[in-house]
Design a protein around this motif. Structure first.
Motif, PDB file in Angstrom:
ATOM      1  N   LYS A 203      -1.069  -1.973  -6.342  1.00  0.00           N
ATOM      2  CA  LYS A 203      -1.846  -2.203  -5.127  1.00  0.00           C
ATOM      3  C   LYS A 203      -1.299  -1.424  -3.929  1.00  0.00           C
ATOM      4  CE  LYS A 203      -3.424  -6.841  -6.439  1.00  0.00           C
ATOM      5  NZ  LYS A 203      -3.374  -8.290  -6.116  1.00  0.00           N
ATOM      6  N   VAL A 204      -0.174  -0.752  -4.096  1.00  0.00           N
ATOM      7  CA  VAL A 204       0.396   0.049  -3.008  1.00  0.00           C
ATOM      8  C   VAL A 204      -0.418   1.338  -2.910  1.00  0.00           C
ATOM      9  CG1 VAL A 204       2.474   1.155  -2.106  1.00  0.00           C
ATOM     10  CG2 VAL A 204       2.676  -0.946  -3.448  1.00  0.00           C
ATOM     11  N   ARG A 205      -1.379   1.345  -2.012  1.00  0.00           N
ATOM     12  CA  ARG A 205      -2.373   2.418  -1.952  1.00  0.00           C
ATOM     13  C   ARG A 205      -1.765   3.764  -1.548  1.00  0.00           C
ATOM     14  NH1 ARG A 205      -7.654   0.752  -1.644  1.00  0.00           N
ATOM     15  NH2 ARG A 205      -8.204   2.446  -0.220  1.00  0.00           N
ATOM     16  N   GLU A 206      -0.663   3.734  -0.815  1.00  0.00           N
ATOM     17  CA  GLU A 206      -0.063   4.988  -0.345  1.00  0.00           C
ATOM     18  C   GLU A 206       0.408   5.879  -1.485  1.00  0.00           C
ATOM     19  OE1 GLU A 206       0.534   1.917   2.922  1.00  0.00           O
ATOM     20  OE2 GLU A 206       0.680   2.014   0.738  1.00  0.00           O
ATOM     21  N   LEU A 207       0.614   5.297  -2.665  1.00  0.00           N
ATOM     22  CA  LEU A 207       1.154   6.067  -3.779  1.00  0.00           C
ATOM     23  C   LEU A 207       0.112   6.945  -4.467  1.00  0.00           C
ATOM     24  CD1 LEU A 207       3.427   3.402  -5.524  1.00  0.00           C
ATOM     25  CD2 LEU A 207       4.102   5.158  -3.886  1.00  0.00           C
ATOM     26  N   ARG A 208      -1.182   6.682  -4.257  1.00  0.00           N
ATOM     27  CA  ARG A 208      -2.196   7.336  -5.080  1.00  0.00           C
ATOM     28  C   ARG A 208      -2.254   8.850  -4.893  1.00  0.00           C
ATOM     29  NH1 ARG A 208      -7.599   4.870  -2.135  1.00  0.00           N
ATOM     30  NH2 ARG A 208      -7.015   5.413   0.015  1.00  0.00           N
ATOM     31  N   PHE A 209      -1.888   9.352  -3.688  1.00  0.00           N
ATOM     32  CA  PHE A 209      -1.887  10.793  -3.478  1.00  0.00           C
ATOM     33  C   PHE A 209      -0.504  11.410  -3.727  1.00  0.00           C
ATOM     34  CE2 PHE A 209      -5.558   9.591  -0.752  1.00  0.00           C
ATOM     35  CZ  PHE A 209      -6.523  10.331  -1.421  1.00  0.00           C
ATOM     36  N   ILE A 210       0.488  10.558  -3.957  1.00  0.00           N
ATOM     37  CA  ILE A 210       1.844  11.033  -4.241  1.00  0.00           C
ATOM     38  C   ILE A 210       2.050  11.234  -5.742  1.00  0.00           C
ATOM     39  CG2 ILE A 210       4.296  10.413  -4.098  1.00  0.00           C
ATOM     40  CD1 ILE A 210       3.664   8.932  -1.503  1.00  0.00           C
ATOM     41  N   LEU A 211       1.465  10.338  -6.539  1.00  0.00           N
ATOM     42  CA  LEU A 211       1.721  10.343  -7.974  1.00  0.00           C
ATOM     43  C   LEU A 211       1.287  11.624  -8.696  1.00  0.00           C
ATOM     44  CD1 LEU A 211       0.829   6.639  -8.888  1.00  0.00           C
ATOM     45  CD2 LEU A 211       3.092   7.648  -8.521  1.00  0.00           C
ATOM     46  N   GLY A 215       3.977  13.682 -10.938  1.00  0.00           N
ATOM     47  CA  GLY A 215       3.816  13.798 -12.379  1.00  0.00           C
ATOM     48  C   GLY A 215       3.949  15.204 -12.930  1.00  0.00           C
ATOM     49  N   VAL A 216       3.915  16.218 -12.052  1.00  0.00           N
ATOM     50  CA  VAL A 216       3.984  17.596 -12.556  1.00  0.00           C
ATOM     51  C   VAL A 216       5.099  18.427 -11.930  1.00  0.00           C
ATOM     52  CG1 VAL A 216       1.530  17.650 -13.128  1.00  0.00           C
ATOM     53  CG2 VAL A 216       2.273  18.425 -10.867  1.00  0.00           C
ATOM     54  N   THR A 217       5.642  17.981 -10.790  1.00  0.00           N
ATOM     55  CA  THR A 217       6.574  18.853 -10.063  1.00  0.00           C
ATOM     56  C   THR A 217       7.869  19.108 -10.825  1.00  0.00           C
ATOM     57  OG1 THR A 217       7.655  19.195  -7.926  1.00  0.00           O
ATOM     58  CG2 THR A 217       7.676  16.955  -8.792  1.00  0.00           C
ATOM     59  N   TYR A 218       8.358  18.087 -11.550  1.00  0.00           N
ATOM     60  CA  TYR A 218       9.619  18.243 -12.265  1.00  0.00           C
ATOM     61  C   TYR A 218       9.432  18.946 -13.604  1.00  0.00           C
ATOM     62  CZ  TYR A 218      14.101  16.851 -14.371  1.00  0.00           C
ATOM     63  OH  TYR A 218      15.321  16.854 -14.983  1.00  0.00           O
ATOM     64  N   ALA A 219       8.165  18.989 -14.089  1.00  0.00           N
ATOM     65  CA  ALA A 219       7.919  19.543 -15.422  1.00  0.00           C
ATOM     66  C   ALA A 219       8.282  21.013 -15.518  1.00  0.00           C
ATOM     67  CB  ALA A 219       6.459  19.325 -15.804  1.00  0.00           C
ATOM     68  N   LEU A 317      12.986  14.221  -3.485  1.00  0.00           N
ATOM     69  CA  LEU A 317      12.200  14.139  -2.257  1.00  0.00           C
ATOM     70  C   LEU A 317      10.966  13.262  -2.436  1.00  0.00           C
ATOM     71  CD1 LEU A 317      12.393  17.878  -1.179  1.00  0.00           C
ATOM     72  CD2 LEU A 317      13.218  15.953   0.187  1.00  0.00           C
ATOM     73  N   ILE A 318      10.225  13.490  -3.523  1.00  0.00           N
ATOM     74  CA  ILE A 318       8.997  12.727  -3.724  1.00  0.00           C
ATOM     75  C   ILE A 318       9.320  11.297  -4.130  1.00  0.00           C
ATOM     76  CG2 ILE A 318       6.805  12.647  -4.976  1.00  0.00           C
ATOM     77  CD1 ILE A 318       6.964  15.669  -5.277  1.00  0.00           C
ATOM     78  N   VAL A 341       6.384   8.078 -14.188  1.00  0.00           N
ATOM     79  CA  VAL A 341       5.329   9.060 -13.943  1.00  0.00           C
ATOM     80  C   VAL A 341       5.905  10.475 -14.003  1.00  0.00           C
ATOM     81  CG1 VAL A 341       3.730   9.950 -12.202  1.00  0.00           C
ATOM     82  CG2 VAL A 341       3.891   7.491 -12.608  1.00  0.00           C
ATOM     83  N   SER A 342       7.070  10.669 -13.374  1.00  0.00           N
ATOM     84  CA  SER A 342       7.682  11.990 -13.357  1.00  0.00           C
ATOM     85  C   SER A 342       8.087  12.450 -14.756  1.00  0.00           C
ATOM     86  CB  SER A 342       8.907  11.971 -12.437  1.00  0.00           C
ATOM     87  OG  SER A 342       9.584  13.211 -12.475  1.00  0.00           O
ATOM     88  N   ILE A 343       8.787  11.585 -15.467  1.00  0.00           N
ATOM     89  CA  ILE A 343       9.299  11.971 -16.782  1.00  0.00           C
ATOM     90  C   ILE A 343       8.182  12.057 -17.811  1.00  0.00           C
ATOM     91  CG2 ILE A 343      10.871  11.309 -18.629  1.00  0.00           C
ATOM     92  CD1 ILE A 343      12.217  12.420 -16.116  1.00  0.00           C
ATOM     93  N   ALA A 344       7.188  11.154 -17.718  1.00  0.00           N
ATOM     94  CA  ALA A 344       6.055  11.232 -18.649  1.00  0.00           C
ATOM     95  C   ALA A 344       5.320  12.547 -18.471  1.00  0.00           C
ATOM     96  CB  ALA A 344       5.111  10.057 -18.427  1.00  0.00           C
ATOM     97  N   GLY A 345       5.218  12.995 -17.224  1.00  0.00           N
ATOM     98  CA  GLY A 345       4.585  14.291 -16.977  1.00  0.00           C
ATOM     99  C   GLY A 345       5.321  15.417 -17.671  1.00  0.00           C
TER     100      GLY A 345
END
Length: 397
Positions: A203-211, A215-219, A317-318, A341-345
């Motif tokens: 329900k933390v709406r601020e995360l929706r544009f961060i995720l 999910g791809v930056t560390y890949a 940072l993210i 999310v990061s590692i699954a990406g």
């Protein structure tokens, strides 16, 4: 800084060093494992992807365990059983599928280490200090990437890869014992705090544009450093094990430097978000260059590979940006969810990169085939960045 230098956090950093090593060491083992047990680049892509998938799958259970048992017991137990056991099994491998099982165990063992330290930071430090503290842990722990480069090549040349893996199993068990001995769990939340749940976190709406970007930056840096750098340099330029070791060592140094500098860079840009955008734009430029000029020269490619890892601090940072919006009672599940999310990406992109490589290499010369690999990491990064532009500021100045 006093907290980071405490025996408990230092022991967790040792654990994270092992985690960084285990996610990256396959790159320099590519020629050896291919010659001895028939594990080619596609097999190692699968093995590496399984590490990330098992690591990601453990994040929600780890979040529950951190809230219930604390980081001391959670991290030490999983690192000993999964990390020590996985390294021992790897040393006995005689077929590629043995490597797959060992990497799954290693992923499980490494799953709680980083988030264990983040959990302590989130419970004891203000949100504005998260990127600096997290960057320090990632930066120091990224020495594991360096150990998985030229030093590993030298050690394998001296004693062989199987005795090396047995020694690493012993070291991993010793680090787990150190964590159990020195980590102090943060105080539990008061009983009047709201109940922690995944539903509440979503329900933390601020995360929706961060995720999407998380999910791809560390890949890109994880997959290229951990697997594709070695085969790319070998197949396109005929690089030796030693040369691959030195290039990947440079990539590891770039990771360490970028993460240790993240606090100062954030102060320069004014927020975690703005710093992440600058980092991502740099990575977009580097991947575009590798895509367009994959076989121009060994020197250019080596420099660009190192520059891929300069952007590695985007992870911390993210993570810090997202943490700023997570309520205190959701910290355990929140930190592990972001990490998942990061590692699954990484794991998903590692898996998909395997058929991309097989299809491209079947129809193109090596340089052109690897250009598709770099394009494969570039496109999702651009899409994630577009979403991230709409995320709220974290207020970190």
């Amino acid at each position: 800084m006093r907290l980071i230098l405490s025996p408990g956090i230092l022991s967790l950093i040792l654990g994270y060093t092992m985690s960084q090593f285990y996610r990256a060491f396959l790159a320099v083992l590519t020629p050896t494992l291919s010659a001895e047990i028939g594990a080619g680049p596609a097999d190692l892509a699968l093995s590496s992807g399984l590490w990330y998938i098992s690591f990601a799958a453990m994040q929600l259970p780890v979040g529950w365990a951190l809230d219930k048992f604390g980081p001391r017991l959670t991290v030490s137990t999983l690192l000993a059983l999964g990390g020590g056991g996985g390294a021992a099994l790897f040393s006995l491998a005689t077929a590629p599928w043995h490597l797959h099982v060992a990497m799954v165990m290693l992923g499980i063992g490494c799953a709680p280490v980083m988030v264990g330290s983040y959990f302590i930071f989130a419970r004891t430090l203000p949100a504005t200090a998260m990127s600096t503290a997290g960057g320090a842990v990632v930066g120091i722990g990224s020495l594991g990437n360096m150990l998985g480069a030229a030093p590993l090549v030298w050690l394998i040349g001296e004693i062989g890869w199987r005795p090396t893996m047995i020694g690493l199993a012993v070291v991993t068990l010793m680090v787990a014992a150190t964590i159990f001995a020195f980590v102090t769990d943060p105080a539990k939340l008061a009983s009047d705090q709201p109940k922690s749940s995944l539903r509440g976190l979503l329900k933390v709406r601020e995360l929706r544009f961060i995720l999407p970007l998380l999910g791809v930056t560390y890949a890109a840096s994880a997959c290229i450093r951990g697997l594709w750098a070695g085969p790319y340099l070998t197949e396109v330029f005929g690089a030796s094990d030693n040369l691959i070791g030195w290039v990947t060592l440079g990539m590891g140094i770039a990771m360490v430097t970028a993460n240790l500098s993240v606090g100062r860079v954030v102060r320069l840009f004014g927020s975690d978000k703005r710093t992440s955008i600058a980092n991502t734009l740099l990575l977009v430029g580097v991947l575009t260059s590798l895509w367009l000029f994959p076989g121009t020269s060994l020197t250019l490619s080596a420099i660009l590979l190192v520059m891929v890892c300069i952007s590695d601090s985007s992870y911390s940072l993210i993570m810090a940006h997202g943490r700023a919006f997570i309520p205190q009672h959701l910290v355990g599940r929140g930190i592990t969810f972001l990490n998942m999310v990061s590692i699954a990406g990484v794991g998903v992109m590692q898996f998909i990169s395997r058929p991309v490589y097989l299809a491209a290499s079947a129809n193109h010369a090596p340089a052109a085939a690897y250009s598709y690999i770099f394009l494969f990491f570039l496109i999702p990064l651009i899409i994630g960045l577009v979403f991230y532009f709409f995320s709220p500021e974290d207020g970190h100045v």
